[in-house]
Design a protein around this motif. Sequence first.
Motif, mmCIF file in Angstrom:
data_model
loop_
_atom_site.group_PDB
_atom_site.id
_atom_site.type_symbol
_atom_site.label_atom_id
_atom_site.label_comp_id
_atom_site.label_asym_id
_atom_site.label_seq_id
_atom_site.Cartn_x
_atom_site.Cartn_y
_atom_site.Cartn_z
ATOM 1 N N TRP A 8 0.829 -1.207 0.000
ATOM 2 C CA TRP A 8 0.000 0.000 0.000
ATOM 3 C C TRP A 8 0.868 1.264 0.000
ATOM 4 N N ARG A 37 -9.460 2.017 1.326
ATOM 5 C CA ARG A 37 -8.599 1.654 0.191
ATOM 6 C C ARG A 37 -9.419 1.485 -1.077
ATOM 7 N N SER A 96 -2.662 -3.703 -8.598
ATOM 8 C CA SER A 96 -2.476 -3.682 -7.147
ATOM 9 C C SER A 96 -3.756 -4.015 -6.388
ATOM 10 N N LEU A 100 -4.330 -5.557 -2.546
ATOM 11 C CA LEU A 100 -4.577 -4.511 -1.559
ATOM 12 C C LEU A 100 -6.005 -4.476 -1.035
#
Length: 120
Positions: A8, A37, A96, A100
């Motif tokens: 992250w 997130r 990602s 994540l």
Amino acid sequence: MSAAPEGWAELVGGLEQHVSPEWSRHAHEHGGQGWIRLILLVDAHHQLSTPRVAEKVAMTMADLAADREGERAGWEAVRVKAEAERMELVARVVDSSETLLPDELLPLFVRSIEPTPPGM
């Protein structure tokens, strides 16, 4: 609050010059929360999915230099480079997301970044 997952901080660091200070602040302060997130990744994807200032300037300057082929080609090269860099960032955000985001939030990210078909 739980800690942000591995990767992250690296992603946030790579995006900081391309997003608002407010985005960065939330990423640093609340990156340990999955929902935050998710929102930040969707927002970063949205921001990076349209041409940025460098691309717009290069497009305009290329149009203005229509009669000067060398200058026009130079501005077009600037635009292409800026677009490629932006698309690399978009790909990094998408790639990602799998590591994540928690499994239950990943489908929401995918659904949020896919264009809605006309008439839906």
